[in-house]
Design an enzyme around this catalytic site. Structure first.
Site, PDB file in Angstrom:
ATOM      1  N   ASP A   1       0.646  -0.825  -0.096  1.00 18.11           N
ATOM      2  CA  ASP A   1       0.387   0.008  -0.035  1.00 18.11           C
ATOM      3  C   ASP A   1       1.447   0.915  -0.196  1.00 18.11           C
ATOM      4  OD1 ASP A   1      -2.143   2.284   0.744  1.00 18.11           O
ATOM      5  OD2 ASP A   1      -2.475   0.825   2.222  1.00 18.11           O
TER       6      ASP A   1
ATOM      7  N   GLU B   1      30.270   8.082   4.194  1.00 20.79           N
ATOM      8  CA  GLU B   1      29.726   6.449   4.361  1.00 20.79           C
ATOM      9  C   GLU B   1      30.364   5.628   3.215  1.00 20.79           C
ATOM     10  OE1 GLU B   1      26.015   7.023   7.183  1.00 20.79           O
ATOM     11  OE2 GLU B   1      26.645   4.799   6.549  1.00 20.79           O
TER      12      GLU B   1
ATOM     13  N   CYS C   1      26.461   8.951   9.388  1.00 18.54           N
ATOM     14  CA  CYS C   1      25.633  10.163   8.591  1.00 18.54           C
ATOM     15  C   CYS C   1      25.950  11.205   9.240  1.00 18.54           C
ATOM     16  CB  CYS C   1      24.123   9.719   8.884  1.00 18.54           C
ATOM     17  SG  CYS C   1      23.006   8.353   7.655  1.00 18.54           S
TER      18      CYS C   1
ATOM     19  N   TYR D   1      20.528  -0.127  -0.280  1.00 18.68           N
ATOM     20  CA  TYR D   1      20.428  -0.925   0.939  1.00 18.68           C
ATOM     21  C   TYR D   1      20.235  -3.056   0.295  1.00 18.68           C
ATOM     22  CZ  TYR D   1      19.691   2.263   4.344  1.00 18.68           C
ATOM     23  OH  TYR D   1      19.514   2.912   5.525  1.00 18.68           O
TER      24      TYR D   1
ATOM     25  N   THR E   1      13.853   3.311   1.549  1.00 22.54           N
ATOM     26  CA  THR E   1      14.697   4.801   2.794  1.00 22.54           C
ATOM     27  C   THR E   1      15.874   5.103   1.883  1.00 22.54           C
ATOM     28  OG1 THR E   1      15.837   3.306   4.355  1.00 22.54           O
ATOM     29  CG2 THR E   1      13.670   4.592   4.638  1.00 22.54           C
TER      30      THR E   1
ATOM     31  N   SER F   1      16.943   0.297  14.735  1.00 22.34           N
ATOM     32  CA  SER F   1      17.950   1.363  14.945  1.00 22.34           C
ATOM     33  C   SER F   1      17.146   3.062  14.414  1.00 22.34           C
ATOM     34  CB  SER F   1      18.378   1.342  12.741  1.00 22.34           C
ATOM     35  OG  SER F   1      17.208   1.893  12.088  1.00 22.34           O
TER      36      SER F   1
ATOM     37  N   HIS G   1      18.314  14.602  11.660  1.00 23.25           N
ATOM     38  CA  HIS G   1      18.874  14.082  10.912  1.00 23.25           C
ATOM     39  C   HIS G   1      17.906  13.122  10.303  1.00 23.25           C
ATOM     40  CE1 HIS G   1      21.263  10.633   8.467  1.00 23.25           C
ATOM     41  NE2 HIS G   1      20.403  10.405   8.947  1.00 23.25           N
TER      42      HIS G   1
ATOM     43  N   LYS H   1       8.720  11.194  14.232  1.00 20.61           N
ATOM     44  CA  LYS H   1       9.416  10.933  15.714  1.00 20.61           C
ATOM     45  C   LYS H   1       9.841  11.744  16.772  1.00 20.61           C
ATOM     46  CE  LYS H   1       8.693   6.792  13.659  1.00 20.61           C
ATOM     47  NZ  LYS H   1       8.083   5.429  13.625  1.00 20.61           N
TER      48      LYS H   1
ATOM     49  N   ASN I   1      17.229   9.576   1.520  1.00 16.38           N
ATOM     50  CA  ASN I   1      18.636   9.644   2.768  1.00 16.38           C
ATOM     51  C   ASN I   1      19.895  10.243   2.008  1.00 16.38           C
ATOM     52  OD1 ASN I   1      19.687   9.453   5.183  1.00 16.38           O
ATOM     53  ND2 ASN I   1      19.456   7.510   5.158  1.00 16.38           N
TER      54      ASN I   1
ATOM     55  N   SER J   1      24.538   6.023  12.817  1.00 16.42           N
ATOM     56  CA  SER J   1      24.770   5.006  12.919  1.00 16.42           C
ATOM     57  C   SER J   1      25.975   4.385  13.754  1.00 16.42           C
ATOM     58  CB  SER J   1      24.055   3.616  12.056  1.00 16.42           C
ATOM     59  OG  SER J   1      22.701   4.036  11.959  1.00 16.42           O
TER      60      SER J   1
HETATM   61  P1  HMG Z   1       9.189  -0.715   7.934  1.00 18.16           P
HETATM   62  O1  HMG Z   1       9.430  -2.563   8.213  1.00 18.16           O
HETATM   63  O2  HMG Z   1       9.405  -1.599   6.488  1.00 18.16           O
HETATM   64  O3  HMG Z   1       7.806  -0.868   8.087  1.00 18.16           O
HETATM   65  O4  HMG Z   1      10.155  -0.987   8.548  1.00 18.16           O
HETATM   66  P2  HMG Z   1       6.978  -0.655   9.380  1.00 18.16           P
HETATM   67  O5  HMG Z   1       5.782  -1.645   9.147  1.00 18.16           O
HETATM   68  O6  HMG Z   1       7.704  -0.512  10.398  1.00 18.16           O
HETATM   69  O7  HMG Z   1       6.510   0.457   8.771  1.00 18.16           O
HETATM   70  C1  HMG Z   1       6.237   2.617   9.006  1.00 18.16           C
HETATM   71  C2  HMG Z   1       5.514   2.895   8.927  1.00 18.16           C
HETATM   72  O8  HMG Z   1       4.714   2.937   7.839  1.00 18.16           O
HETATM   73  C3  HMG Z   1       4.995   2.468  10.577  1.00 18.16           C
HETATM   74  O9  HMG Z   1       4.848   3.308  11.752  1.00 18.16           O
HETATM   75  C4  HMG Z   1       3.304   1.974   9.862  1.00 18.16           C
HETATM   76  O10 HMG Z   1       2.809   1.676  11.156  1.00 18.16           O
HETATM   77  C5  HMG Z   1       3.140   2.486   9.191  1.00 18.16           C
HETATM   78  P3  HMG Z   1       5.275   3.447  12.629  1.00 18.16           P
HETATM   79  O11 HMG Z   1       5.100   2.639  13.636  1.00 18.16           O
HETATM   80  O12 HMG Z   1       6.714   3.775  12.277  1.00 18.16           O
HETATM   81  O13 HMG Z   1       4.917   5.032  13.404  1.00 18.16           O
HETATM   82  N1  HMG Z   1       2.149   1.812   8.346  1.00 18.16           N
HETATM   83  C6  HMG Z   1       1.586   2.351   6.970  1.00 18.16           C
HETATM   84  N2  HMG Z   1       1.064   3.931   7.580  1.00 18.16           N
HETATM   85  C7  HMG Z   1       0.076   4.280   6.255  1.00 18.16           C
HETATM   86  N3  HMG Z   1      -0.895   3.739   5.497  1.00 18.16           N
HETATM   87  C8  HMG Z   1      -0.370   2.459   5.471  1.00 18.16           C
HETATM   88  C9  HMG Z   1       0.831   1.669   6.171  1.00 18.16           C
HETATM   89  N4  HMG Z   1       1.301   0.419   6.174  1.00 18.16           N
HETATM   90  C10 HMG Z   1       2.405   0.682   7.283  1.00 18.16           C
HETATM   91  N5  HMG Z   1      -1.095   1.046   4.579  1.00 18.16           N
HETATM   92  C11 HMG Z   1      12.194   0.942   8.289  1.00 18.16           C
HETATM   93  C12 HMG Z   1      10.541   0.783   8.185  1.00 18.16           C
HETATM   94  C13 HMG Z   1      11.979   2.714   8.500  1.00 18.16           C
HETATM   95  C14 HMG Z   1      12.626   0.341   9.646  1.00 18.16           C
HETATM   96  C15 HMG Z   1      12.494   1.032   7.376  1.00 18.16           C
HETATM   97  O14 HMG Z   1      12.498   1.461   6.051  1.00 18.16           O
HETATM   98  C16 HMG Z   1      14.580   0.750   7.351  1.00 18.16           C
HETATM   99  O15 HMG Z   1      14.952  -0.032   8.054  1.00 18.16           O
HETATM  100  N6  HMG Z   1      15.055   1.956   6.965  1.00 18.16           N
HETATM  101  C17 HMG Z   1      16.965   2.026   6.865  1.00 18.16           C
HETATM  102  C18 HMG Z   1      16.762   2.238   8.414  1.00 18.16           C
HETATM  103  C19 HMG Z   1      16.497   3.747   8.801  1.00 18.16           C
HETATM  104  O16 HMG Z   1      16.601   4.796   7.783  1.00 18.16           O
HETATM  105  N7  HMG Z   1      17.091   3.863  10.415  1.00 18.16           N
HETATM  106  C20 HMG Z   1      16.736   5.708  10.947  1.00 18.16           C
HETATM  107  C21 HMG Z   1      17.200   5.621  12.033  1.00 18.16           C
HETATM  108  S1  HMG Z   1      18.361   5.256  12.342  1.00 18.16           S
HETATM  109  C22 HMG Z   1      19.545   6.299  10.939  1.00 18.16           C
HETATM  110  O17 HMG Z   1      18.762   7.149  10.840  1.00 18.16           O
HETATM  111  C23 HMG Z   1      20.590   6.146  10.382  1.00 18.16           C
HETATM  112  C24 HMG Z   1      21.499   6.311   8.562  1.00 18.16           C
HETATM  113  O18 HMG Z   1      20.828   7.268   7.914  1.00 18.16           O
HETATM  114  C25 HMG Z   1      22.495   5.233   8.520  1.00 18.16           C
HETATM  115  C26 HMG Z   1      23.727   6.196   9.176  1.00 18.16           C
HETATM  116  O19 HMG Z   1      23.355   6.761   9.757  1.00 18.16           O
HETATM  117  O20 HMG Z   1      24.879   6.061   7.805  1.00 18.16           O
HETATM  118  C27 HMG Z   1      20.188   5.153   8.671  1.00 18.16           C
END
Ligand code: HMG
Length: 389
Positions: free
Chosen positions: A29, A79, A111, A143, A152, A201, A233, A242, A276, A309
């Site tokens: 979706d 990175e 980052c 990724y 992302t 993360s 970030h 958040k 990102n 991270s």
């Molecule tokens: P995921 O499993 O794809 O998604 O992981 P989900 O099931 O957790 O859903 C995401 C959100 O969408 C949730 O909301 C769901 O409820 C919502 P939340 O619980 O967060 O409030 N959702 C919906 N909303 C509306 N309609 C719908 C629907 N379905 C679901 N139909 C995740 C998401 C971000 C974990 C994934 O994309 C990921 O692994 N991303 C990469 C890691 C990342 O970005 N981490 C962020 C923090 S770490 C960081 O910022 C450092 C980084 O930049 C690297 C560095 O430092 O070098 C990553």
């Protein structure tokens, strides 16, 4: 002495993958992406675009406005490193024909590295006000296909000129830090794509923000009410919501929806459609705020939260200078973003996940429309060229 960002400009690639195309391909979706993580598009780098060409595109408009022989150092944060020995800044130095009386260094910590380079630059200018330092943060977020992080991805570079008497942002002394050895996201040397424990993360991000904030308050005596706007970030734009909610809860602030939006919304406009860009992400968010805020930001204090991270985090603040609007490169930012070409999912796979540059020799087809491109790898050496526009 006032030290900070004198000029700032960012670049991204010429192509994007829409999350609508992505959602259809994955039978997910679309609201999960547009609402759940707050993303609409991801900038995708073709094979002849890398951190050096992105960095050159980010820096060139700044160099056109100054005497480039005055640059005393290039601090390059990334990175998405391309060499284990030679720093990315050395490739950039050659491509942009920077002066030989100059130092180049590469900074790494996920980052966070862009902030490490920016803060190092302020200390160098404090020690010698004649220094004019080019800080670059450039990354390609990649990724594995079908991994949680695939939605992302993105890419971009930001260039910041750090000087005495800056025209855009004074960086205020005093920061809050937090470091902890964790495995939330990492990329071993043998891998081109990052590995991530996605949900963990986001938890570590928010936890480290709370600690960095406490340290910031202790160090500076400033509190939530002293800050007008917040740049976090942005791995995906919903992370801003958040983070801001978490901070508001922590400090017990009472703010209405309108104030919440005024404090954060303008900073997400670009990231929502770029994706990102790791070390550049916070500063593309800052450009977004400067370019898209409806009211003048003169004299406003910004709070910046930088997260890498692994993890290292820093909270710091800065004040917007008078007449800053005169020095923004908003038109260039918007033009680049708006002229990107949409990719099909198959084209995205061909650009992002099919070309191996870890080879002795390869010639790259011309797909990068910018002024700089990666032309080939010859005898394991990357060869760049400047294109006539
Ligand atoms: P995921 O499993 O794809 O998604 O992981 P989900 O099931 O957790 O859903 C995401 C959100 O969408 C949730 O909301 C769901 O409820 C919502 P939340 O619980 O967060 O409030 N959702 C919906 N909303 C509306 N309609 C719908 C629907 N379905 C679901 N139909 C995740 C998401 C971000 C974990 C994934 O994309 C990921 O692994 N991303 C990469 C890691 C990342 O970005 N981490 C962020 C923090 S770490 C960081 O910022 C450092 C980084 O930049 C690297 C560095 O430092 O070098 C990553």
């Amino acid at each position: 002495m006032t030290i900070g960002i004198d000029l700032i400009h960012f670049s991204t690639s010429d192509y994007f993958l829409g999350l609508d195309t992505f959602a259809k391909e994955k039978s997910v979706d679309l609201d999960k992406y547009t609402i759940g993580i707050g993303q609409e598009k991801m900038s995708i780098a073709p094979p002849d675009e890398d951190i050096i060409t992105l960095a050159a595109k980010a820096a060139a408009p700044i160099l056109e406005q100054i005497e480039k022989n005055d640059i005393t150092a290039v601090l390059f944060a990334t990175e998405s490193g391309i060499d284990q020995s030679k720093s990315a800044g050395a490739f950039l130095h050659g491509l942009l024909q920077l002066p030989n009386r100059c130092r180049v260094m590469e900074f790494k910590h996920a980052c966070y590295a862009g902030t490490a380079a920016l803060q190092m630059a302020t200390k160098m200018v404090a020690a010698n006000p004649k220094e004019k330092i080019l800080v670059i943060a450039a990354d390609i977020a990649k990724y594995d296909v079908d991994s949680s992080g695939e939605a992302t991805q993105g890419c971009g570079a930001v260039a910041m000129l750090v000087t005495d008497n800056p025209r855009i942002l004074k960086i205020e002394p005093g920061s809050g830090y937090y470091t902890e050895d964790v495995n939330d996201f990492w990329r071993p040397n043998h891998r081109e794509t990052a590995l991530v424990d996605g949900k963990y993360s986001t938890k570590v991000y928010l936890n480290s923000m709370k600690h960095a904030w406490d340290n910031f308050v202790e160090e500076t005596g400033r509190g939530f009410d002293d800050i007008d706007a917040f740049c976090y970030h942005i791995p995906f734009s919903r992370m801003t919501e958040k983070a801001h909610k978490t901070l508001i809860k922590k400090v017990g602030a009472k703010i209405d929806d309108e104030t919440f939006k005024r404090q954060t919304d303008a900073g997400q406009v670009y990231n929502r459609i770029v994706g990102n860009s790791y070390s550049a992400s916070l500063y593309i968010g800052f450009c977004s705020f400067l370019d898209n805020a409806e009211e003048s930001l003169e004299g406003k204090r910004f709070g910046f939260f930088s997260y890498g991270s692994g993890c290292v985090a820093e909270f710091f603040s800065g004040a917007i200078q008078s007449n800053y609007r005169q020095y923004l490169m908003t038109d260039s930012h918007k033009k680049q973003i708006n002229s990107r070409q949409a990719l099909s999912y198959q084209q995205y796979l061909a650009f992002y996940h099919s070309v191996n540059l870890s080879v002795e020799n390869i010639k790259l087809p011309l797909t990068n429309k910018g002024s700089y491109r990666l032309k080939a790898v010859e005898n394991h050496i990357r060869i760049y060229e400047r294109q006539q526009s």
